[in-house]
Design a protein around this motif. Structure first.
Motif, mmCIF file in Angstrom:
data_model
loop_
_atom_site.group_PDB
_atom_site.id
_atom_site.type_symbol
_atom_site.label_atom_id
_atom_site.label_comp_id
_atom_site.label_asym_id
_atom_site.label_seq_id
_atom_site.Cartn_x
_atom_site.Cartn_y
_atom_site.Cartn_z
ATOM 1 N N ASN A 64 0.810 -1.220 0.000
ATOM 2 C CA ASN A 64 0.000 0.000 0.000
ATOM 3 C C ASN A 64 0.844 1.271 0.000
ATOM 4 N N GLN A 65 2.130 1.131 0.263
ATOM 5 C CA GLN A 65 3.027 2.289 0.281
ATOM 6 C C GLN A 65 3.895 2.347 -0.983
ATOM 7 N N SER A 66 3.440 1.732 -2.069
ATOM 8 C CA SER A 66 4.245 1.675 -3.293
ATOM 9 C C SER A 66 4.613 3.055 -3.819
ATOM 10 N N ALA A 67 3.695 4.006 -3.708
ATOM 11 C CA ALA A 67 3.988 5.351 -4.210
ATOM 12 C C ALA A 67 5.146 5.980 -3.450
ATOM 13 N N SER A 68 5.169 5.783 -2.128
ATOM 14 C CA SER A 68 6.264 6.340 -1.323
ATOM 15 C C SER A 68 7.576 5.653 -1.644
ATOM 16 N N VAL A 69 7.544 4.328 -1.811
ATOM 17 C CA VAL A 69 8.764 3.596 -2.140
ATOM 18 C C VAL A 69 9.266 4.002 -3.519
ATOM 19 N N PHE A 70 8.345 4.141 -4.467
ATOM 20 C CA PHE A 70 8.736 4.564 -5.812
ATOM 21 C C PHE A 70 9.339 5.969 -5.786
ATOM 22 N N ALA A 71 8.718 6.875 -5.027
ATOM 23 C CA ALA A 71 9.227 8.245 -4.934
ATOM 24 C C ALA A 71 10.621 8.262 -4.319
ATOM 25 N N PHE A 72 10.820 7.460 -3.279
ATOM 26 C CA PHE A 72 12.139 7.420 -2.645
ATOM 27 C C PHE A 72 13.179 6.851 -3.596
ATOM 28 N N ASN A 73 12.841 5.767 -4.283
ATOM 29 C CA ASN A 73 13.785 5.155 -5.214
ATOM 30 C C ASN A 73 14.125 6.108 -6.356
ATOM 31 N N ASN A 74 13.126 6.829 -6.840
ATOM 32 C CA ASN A 74 13.369 7.803 -7.908
ATOM 33 C C ASN A 74 14.227 8.963 -7.420
ATOM 34 N N SER A 75 14.006 9.376 -6.179
ATOM 35 C CA SER A 75 14.806 10.479 -5.624
ATOM 36 C C SER A 75 16.265 10.068 -5.495
ATOM 37 N N VAL A 76 16.483 8.840 -5.032
ATOM 38 C CA VAL A 76 17.845 8.341 -4.881
ATOM 39 C C VAL A 76 18.542 8.242 -6.237
ATOM 40 N N ALA A 77 17.764 7.959 -7.277
ATOM 41 C CA ALA A 77 18.343 7.878 -8.627
ATOM 42 C C ALA A 77 19.007 9.194 -9.026
ATOM 43 N N GLY A 78 18.572 10.298 -8.394
ATOM 44 C CA GLY A 78 19.186 11.586 -8.677
ATOM 45 C C GLY A 78 20.669 11.622 -8.355
ATOM 46 N N ILE A 79 21.111 10.760 -7.428
ATOM 47 C CA ILE A 79 22.550 10.676 -7.138
ATOM 48 C C ILE A 79 23.299 10.280 -8.395
ATOM 49 N N GLY A 80 22.757 9.291 -9.120
ATOM 50 C CA GLY A 80 23.385 8.871 -10.367
ATOM 51 C C GLY A 80 23.338 9.947 -11.429
ATOM 52 N N SER A 81 22.228 10.686 -11.480
ATOM 53 C CA SER A 81 22.089 11.759 -12.469
ATOM 54 C C SER A 81 23.080 12.889 -12.233
ATOM 55 N N ILE A 82 23.460 13.090 -10.964
ATOM 56 C CA ILE A 82 24.444 14.128 -10.631
ATOM 57 C C ILE A 82 25.862 13.623 -10.860
ATOM 58 N N ALA A 83 26.119 12.383 -10.434
ATOM 59 C CA ALA A 83 27.482 11.854 -10.505
ATOM 60 C C ALA A 83 27.917 11.529 -11.926
ATOM 61 N N ALA A 84 26.989 11.007 -12.738
ATOM 62 C CA ALA A 84 27.363 10.530 -14.076
ATOM 63 C C ALA A 84 27.942 11.625 -14.972
ATOM 64 N N PRO A 85 27.314 12.812 -15.104
ATOM 65 C CA PRO A 85 27.904 13.831 -15.977
ATOM 66 C C PRO A 85 29.300 14.272 -15.539
ATOM 67 N N VAL A 86 29.504 14.372 -14.218
ATOM 68 C CA VAL A 86 30.819 14.755 -13.716
ATOM 69 C C VAL A 86 31.857 13.687 -14.069
ATOM 70 N N MET A 87 31.482 12.432 -13.844
ATOM 71 C CA MET A 87 32.402 11.326 -14.092
ATOM 72 C C MET A 87 32.704 11.177 -15.581
ATOM 73 N N TYR A 88 31.664 11.140 -16.411
ATOM 74 C CA TYR A 88 31.877 10.946 -17.845
ATOM 75 C C TYR A 88 32.566 12.144 -18.487
ATOM 76 N N GLY A 89 32.258 13.339 -17.990
ATOM 77 C CA GLY A 89 32.930 14.519 -18.529
ATOM 78 C C GLY A 89 34.420 14.476 -18.279
#
Length: 221
Positions: free
Chosen positions: A147-172
């Motif tokens: 019943n808390q799938s929306a909260s879990v999905f939101a948290f998992n998506n928020s954590v994905a932002g770490i990859g979105s921040i780190a990847a451009p710096v690393m690949y650049g």
């Protein structure tokens, strides 16, 4: 609705570790996929000196592969769960094989590095297999979230932002100082790590074990 702090307070240590394993998988997937969403056009311009029309066409091929792979992955998940009645290993195998094949194909695609047509054609299949695990990730979120799938999905998506921040710096940094070949080698390594992370994820461990606060996933293992 439930806040992240409240969610973690109600979770067992085992459920927290399981959720963090899913988060690691999501971060690694985001880091690897950033190559296709942000770097392929620049690669085609710098290395192969393509015009914008050609660049747009070739850089779109991996994204088309990802769209098709997502649909196939969803179907494959359903079929494996239905035929084996083992939800945990069906999720793991689809996620693990998708990312593993994507990593292997990204390494193989470097044999056609000097041909943008064939190289991007290979990247079509890299993204196809990479993205067939997306529906597996979403299915796992639903399984453990209840019943808390929306909260879990939101948290998992928020954590994905770490990859979105780190990847451009690393690949650049890698593209500028180590060369584009190493960008793709790094992406392949990240895909393989992402594949291995699925061994730590168990979609049968709910965020909340009691039926009143979260509901357990279906009884299939």
């Amino acid at each position: 609705r439930i806040g992240f702090r409240q969610m973690f307070r109600g979770m067992s240590p085992r459920a927290i570790v399981n959720l963090l394993a899913l988060n690691i998988q999501t971060i690694l997937s985001t880091v690897a996929d950033n190559i296709f969403s942000a770097w392929i056009p620049l690669f085609l311009w710098q290395v192969h000196d393509l015009r914008f029309k050609e660049m747009g066409f070739y850089s779109a091929l991996p994204l088309l592969g990802g769209a098709l792979g997502g649909a196939v992955g969803g179907w494959l998940n359903d079929q494996m769960i239905r035929r084996t009645a083992n939800r945990r290993w069906s999720r793991r195998l689809v996620g693990m094989t998708g990312k593993g094949i994507a990593g292997a194909l990204l390494l193989i695609s470097l044999f056609w590095y000097d041909s943008p047509q064939y190289f991007c054609g290979m990247l079509f299949f890299v993204k196809f297999f990479s993205d067939w695990s997306l529906t597996t990730t979403w299915g796992t979120v639903t399984d453990i979230g209840g019943n808390q799938s929306a909260s879990v999905f939101a948290f998992n998506n928020s954590v994905a932002g770490i990859g979105s921040i780190a990847a451009p710096v690393m690949y650049g940094y890698i593209a500028e100082y180590e060369g584009w070949t190493n960008v793709f080698l790094t992406g392949a390594a990240v895909y393989l790590l992402c594949a291995a992370s699925w061994l730590l994820i168990d979609c049968t461990i709910p965020v909340f074990a009691d039926k009143t606060s979260g509901d357990s996933p279906p009884k299939t293992e």
